[in-house]
Design a protein around this motif. Structure first.
Motif, PDB file in Angstrom:
ATOM      1  N   ILE A  73      63.117  89.316  51.199  1.00 44.85           N
ATOM      2  CA  ILE A  73      61.830  90.016  51.160  1.00 44.85           C
ATOM      3  C   ILE A  73      61.356  90.067  52.603  1.00 44.85           C
ATOM      4  O   ILE A  73      61.292  89.042  53.280  1.00 44.85           O
TER       5      ILE A  73
ATOM      6  N   SER B 236      58.534  86.896  59.063  1.00 49.32           N
ATOM      7  CA  SER B 236      58.182  87.886  58.044  1.00 49.32           C
ATOM      8  C   SER B 236      59.292  88.092  57.019  1.00 49.32           C
ATOM      9  O   SER B 236      59.128  88.859  56.081  1.00 49.32           O
TER      10      SER B 236
ATOM     11  N   LYS C 280      58.180  91.364  54.928  1.00 47.33           N
ATOM     12  CA  LYS C 280      56.782  91.770  54.829  1.00 47.33           C
ATOM     13  C   LYS C 280      56.273  92.273  56.165  1.00 47.33           C
ATOM     14  O   LYS C 280      56.680  91.791  57.216  1.00 47.33           O
TER      15      LYS C 280
ATOM     16  N   GLU D  93      49.624  96.873  52.298  1.00 46.83           N
ATOM     17  CA  GLU D  93      50.522  95.730  52.468  1.00 46.83           C
ATOM     18  C   GLU D  93      51.948  96.234  52.340  1.00 46.83           C
ATOM     19  O   GLU D  93      52.326  96.793  51.316  1.00 46.83           O
ATOM     20  N   TYR D  94      52.732  96.082  53.383  1.00 49.38           N
ATOM     21  CA  TYR D  94      54.119  96.513  53.371  1.00 49.38           C
ATOM     22  C   TYR D  94      55.006  95.356  52.935  1.00 49.38           C
ATOM     23  O   TYR D  94      54.902  94.251  53.471  1.00 49.38           O
ATOM     24  N   GLU D  95      55.854  95.608  51.939  1.00 48.94           N
ATOM     25  CA  GLU D  95      56.826  94.616  51.495  1.00 48.94           C
ATOM     26  C   GLU D  95      58.091  95.343  51.085  1.00 48.94           C
ATOM     27  O   GLU D  95      58.039  96.328  50.350  1.00 48.94           O
ATOM     28  N   TYR D  96      59.213  94.860  51.579  1.00 45.43           N
ATOM     29  CA  TYR D  96      60.506  95.475  51.309  1.00 45.43           C
ATOM     30  C   TYR D  96      61.441  94.403  50.765  1.00 45.43           C
ATOM     31  O   TYR D  96      61.434  93.271  51.243  1.00 45.43           O
ATOM     32  N   GLN D  97      62.246  94.789  49.781  1.00 47.06           N
ATOM     33  CA  GLN D  97      63.209  93.861  49.212  1.00 47.06           C
ATOM     34  C   GLN D  97      64.599  94.450  49.313  1.00 47.06           C
ATOM     35  O   GLN D  97      64.774  95.672  49.361  1.00 47.06           O
TER      36      GLN D  97
END
Length: 121
Positions: A18, A52, A20, A3-7
């Protein structure tokens, strides 16, 4: 499955995001508009589908400046940080320097748009 998530967010922290999923089209650009938007000769971008990206900071959605027929430049109205571009289409372009952690291999720019001329270097 990973699961890709960037903040990330702006300089003052008022605008946070965020993003995703797997990013699209990580690239650099040296067009005049990117130069004016960032104050730098080259800007690093990564794209995500609009659905996203969530704006989660206390400032909510960033302020927008209509920069063309199809896109608006996003920025924090409090500190002035450039955050990206929100297109009329299904894409949001986020500026890589605003990510909390931008060292992930899937964020590394893979192409360059509008190369600098020798007189700009």
């Amino acid at each position: 499955m990973t699961e890709y998530e960037y903040q990330g967010g702006c300089l003052c922290g008022n605008i946070r995001f965020i993003a995703k999923g797997l990013p699209n089209n990580p690239h650099t650009c040296s067009c005049t508009m990117c130069q004016k938007h960032s104050g730098a000769l080259t800007l690093c971008w990564v794209e995500f589908p609009k659905d996203s990206v969530q704006w989660v900071g206390k400032g909510g959605v960033p302020s927008l400046y209509r920069s063309s027929d199809y896109s608006s430049r996003a920025f924090c109205s409090h500190c002035g940080s450039s955050l990206g571009a929100i297109d009329e289409g299904p894409t949001i372009g986020l500026i890589l320097g605003n990510f909390d952690h931008h060292e992930s291999k899937e964020l590394i720019p893979m192409s360059h748009s509008y190369p600098l001329s020798p007189t700009e270097i």
